[in-house]
Design a protein around this motif. Structure first.
Motif, PDB file in Angstrom:
ATOM      1  N   ASN A   1       0.802  -1.229   0.000  1.00 49.37           N
ATOM      2  CA  ASN A   1       0.000   0.000   0.000  1.00 49.37           C
ATOM      3  C   ASN A   1       0.831   1.274   0.000  1.00 49.37           C
ATOM      4  N   LYS A   2       2.005   1.238  -0.596  1.00 50.05           N
ATOM      5  CA  LYS A   2       2.869   2.420  -0.654  1.00 50.05           C
ATOM      6  C   LYS A   2       3.326   2.643  -2.088  1.00 50.05           C
ATOM      7  N   ASN A   3       3.636   3.874  -2.390  1.00 51.61           N
ATOM      8  CA  ASN A   3       4.184   4.209  -3.704  1.00 51.61           C
ATOM      9  C   ASN A   3       5.697   4.048  -3.663  1.00 51.61           C
ATOM     10  N   LEU A   4       6.111   2.815  -3.465  1.00 51.42           N
ATOM     11  CA  LEU A   4       7.523   2.496  -3.334  1.00 51.42           C
ATOM     12  C   LEU A   4       7.815   1.260  -4.165  1.00 51.42           C
ATOM     13  N   ALA A   5       8.816   1.346  -5.021  1.00 50.08           N
ATOM     14  CA  ALA A   5       9.199   0.216  -5.860  1.00 50.08           C
ATOM     15  C   ALA A   5      10.694  -0.028  -5.723  1.00 50.08           C
ATOM     16  N   PHE A   6      11.067  -1.286  -5.684  1.00 48.77           N
ATOM     17  CA  PHE A   6      12.470  -1.688  -5.686  1.00 48.77           C
ATOM     18  C   PHE A   6      12.755  -2.316  -7.036  1.00 48.77           C
ATOM     19  N   LEU A   7      13.753  -1.782  -7.726  1.00 52.90           N
ATOM     20  CA  LEU A   7      14.110  -2.267  -9.053  1.00 52.90           C
ATOM     21  C   LEU A   7      15.517  -2.841  -9.008  1.00 52.90           C
ATOM     22  N   LEU A   8      15.688  -4.023  -9.551  1.00 57.72           N
ATOM     23  CA  LEU A   8      17.009  -4.631  -9.683  1.00 57.72           C
ATOM     24  C   LEU A   8      17.483  -4.365 -11.100  1.00 57.72           C
ATOM     25  N   ILE A   9      18.558  -3.608 -11.200  1.00 51.88           N
ATOM     26  CA  ILE A   9      19.106  -3.163 -12.479  1.00 51.88           C
ATOM     27  C   ILE A   9      20.515  -3.730 -12.621  1.00 51.88           C
ATOM     28  N   ASN A  10      20.853  -4.233 -13.796  1.00 40.58           N
ATOM     29  CA  ASN A  10      22.216  -4.738 -13.979  1.00 40.58           C
ATOM     30  C   ASN A  10      23.180  -3.575 -14.271  1.00 40.58           C
ATOM     31  N   PRO A  11      24.488  -3.839 -14.325  1.00 43.18           N
ATOM     32  CA  PRO A  11      25.456  -2.758 -14.533  1.00 43.18           C
ATOM     33  C   PRO A  11      25.300  -2.019 -15.872  1.00 43.18           C
ATOM     34  N   GLU A  12      24.590  -2.607 -16.821  1.00 44.21           N
ATOM     35  CA  GLU A  12      24.352  -1.943 -18.105  1.00 44.21           C
ATOM     36  C   GLU A  12      23.072  -1.105 -18.072  1.00 44.21           C
ATOM     37  N   GLY A  13      22.353  -1.133 -16.949  1.00 45.25           N
ATOM     38  CA  GLY A  13      21.155  -0.314 -16.803  1.00 45.25           C
ATOM     39  C   GLY A  13      19.853  -1.002 -17.170  1.00 45.25           C
ATOM     40  N   VAL A  14      19.859  -2.330 -17.287  1.00 48.36           N
ATOM     41  CA  VAL A  14      18.664  -3.076 -17.700  1.00 48.36           C
ATOM     42  C   VAL A  14      17.888  -3.558 -16.476  1.00 48.36           C
TER      43      VAL A  14
END
Length: 143
Positions: free
Chosen positions: A64-77
Motif C-alpha cells: 500500500n505504498k508508492n515504493l518500488a524496488f528495481l534490480l538493475i544490472n550494470p548496463e542499466g537493464v
C-alpha cells in the motif's frame, strides 16, 4: 575527477542533447531484445536469487505504498522489480517493465544511469504541476 551532483546532471543533459536524444524517444527503443534479456537474466542469476531472497522484506515495505524496488544490472537493464500490485499496474502502464534500459543513451538523464556512472548513490527530485516524486538509486557492486 568526480563532479558534484548538479554538475553530473548538467553533464548528462549535455551528453543527451549532443547525441540527439529528445523527450520524444519511443518506448520500444528503451527495451533490449528478448535474446539480450535472456542473456542478462542468465548472467545475473546469483544477484536475482539474492533479490528474491529478500523479497518478503521488500514486499512488506511496499504494501500500500508508492515504493518500488528495481534490480538493475550494470548496463542499466531492469531485471526484476518489487512493488505493490496497484503501483505495478501504474509503472507498467508508463512502460517500466522487465527488459527496459535505464541507460542514459536510451532514456536520457535519470538517477539509475547517474548512479551507475558515478558508482554511488544518486537522488533526483522531480516536480511538475501534476506530480512530485523522487528517484533514489543506490549503486551496489555485485560482480
Amino acid at each position: 575527477m568526480r563532479l558534484q551532483p548538479v554538475e553530473e546532471i548538467l553533464t548528462s543533459w549535455r551528453r543527451c542533447i549532443n547525441s540527439g536524444l529528445t523527450n520524444s524517444v519511443s518506448a520500444e527503443s528503451t527495451y533490449i531484445s528478448k535474446d539480450a534479456l535472456q542473456t542478462a537474466l542468465s548472467e545475473s542469476k546469483q544477484v536475482i536469487s539474492l533479490f528474491d531472497g529478500i523479497g518478503i522484506e521488500l514486499e512488506n515495505l511496499t504494501v500500500n505504498k508508492n515504493l518500488a524496488f528495481l534490480l538493475i544490472n550494470p548496463e542499466g537493464v531492469l531485471l526484476k522489480k518489487k512493488c505493490c500490485k496497484e503501483l505495478n499496474k501504474k509503472i507498467e502502464k508508463i512502460g517500466i517493465k522487465i527488459g527496459m534500459s535505464f541507460a542514459e543513451r536510451s532514456i536520457g538523464t535519470n538517477a539509475i544511469a547517474l548512479s551507475i556512472r558515478i558508482k554511488n548513490r544518486f537522488t533526483l527530485h522531480h516536480c511538475t504541476i501534476i506530480v512530485t516524486y523522487s528517484e533514489n538509486s543506490i549503486f551496489i557492486q555485485y560482480r
